[in-house]
Design a protein around this motif. Structure first.
Motif, short mmCIF file in Angstrom:
data_model
loop_
_atom_site.label_atom_id
_atom_site.label_comp_id
_atom_site.label_asym_id
_atom_site.label_seq_id
_atom_site.Cartn_x
_atom_site.Cartn_y
_atom_site.Cartn_z
N GLU A 199 55.12 34.99 73.63
CA GLU A 199 54.62 35.83 74.70
C GLU A 199 53.16 36.24 74.44
N ARG A 244 50.97 33.27 75.07
CA ARG A 244 50.85 33.00 76.50
C ARG A 244 49.84 33.96 77.14
N GLU A 272 46.29 33.22 76.12
CA GLU A 272 45.76 32.09 76.85
C GLU A 272 45.31 32.51 78.25
#
Lengths: 159, 159
Positions: B102, B105, B108
């Motif tokens: 998480e 992610r 990113e």
DNA sequence: TCACATTAGACAACAAGGTTGTCGTTGTCC
DNA sequence: GGACAACGACAACCTTGTTGTCTAATGTGA
């Protein structure tokens, strides 16, 4: 070719490290061992007027104690000198020695050579445009030297 | 517009720090405090197959002991898990937890947003060409992650 | 002029992220 | 089976930062 933002960041870091590592190596080869960018920055700040530890700390956005440690190293190596300020007995006035200026001069020469290498690789116009764009981007969101800190580990390299 | 090689280096560094600082701030705002690029790099390396401390050290060009310290932090925060390898009792197998994924992610996403900001500022084609040129330059003289180390101080920032 | 706040620099303790070296345990290869 | 390699743990240490505390010197305002 990178596509993600993280790749872009890594690319910029890689570019910096590529230049800085090469410069440090070359400087060491020329007899100036253990010269680090921070030493360069500090000397320039001293020349620019930060002639005491507290002021140097402020200019480098670092505590006065940290600045004092850097000064101690620079002094030990003969790059800066220190004597008491006749106007203010609390202060120790800093000054870059001729040897210090010599290191700065050589450092500059090394970096310029590296830049020329890059210029040969991608072309003069391309490098100029790369610099111009980066200036725009960085200028628009100026580097916050007082932002959360980055350590060597963060930057992908050993200390 | 910069002209000297040193300015170019500083510009690259400023670019990196600009992105990385913004990303760390944003990540902290989203609840992931104390996330550092190194943690991100380490998790990616683990996912990419460096599933034990020694191997992670090699991938990050860092001693296995240093890697172990990073792993300890990551484990403490619940971003990676560790259990003994049934095949090799010497190893502790690493794996990134759902929470770790998480963070990656979100990291990113944050970087991608920043890249889009940059794209809006200088244009899509220009950014792409900047990336392409940098890739060429860095590729031609690859970043030596095992080169003399750079610390936060070197990089112009406090720790 | 005197009291008080501020500043410089020194020193100590500590944090983070590295390093080397050593050690016991486990695997691998001849 | 024995030599050697590799994993992870632990300890000591380095560097570059950080706070916090202290003294001495300076500036300032009533």
């Amino acid at each position: 070719m990178p596509r993600s933002g993280a790749d872009l960041a890594l690319l910029l870091l890689a570019g910096f490290r590529s230049l800085a590592d090469a410069a440090t190596e070359e400087l060491a080869r020329r007899g100036y061992e253990d010269m680090r960018p921070a030493h360069d920055f500090a000397m320039r700040a001293i020349i620019a007027g930060a002639d005491n530890a507290s002021e140097l700390g402020r200019r480098l956005s670092v505590s006065k104690q940290a600045a004092a440690k850097t000064i101690a190293v620079l002094q030990e190596r003969g790059y800066v000198g220190r004597d008491t300020d006749p106007q203010d007995a609390r202060r120790k006035r800093l000054e870059v020695t001729p040897l210090g200026f010599e290191v700065l001069r050589q450092g500059e020469a090394v970096f310029d050579e590296l830049r020329e290498q890059w210029q040969r690789q991608i072309g003069s116009a391309e490098l100029a445009s790369l610099e111009a764009h980066l200036t725009t981007l960085v200028g628009a969101r100026p580097v916050r030297l007082d932002a959360p800190g980055w350590t060597a580990h963060d930057l992908g390299g050993p200390a």
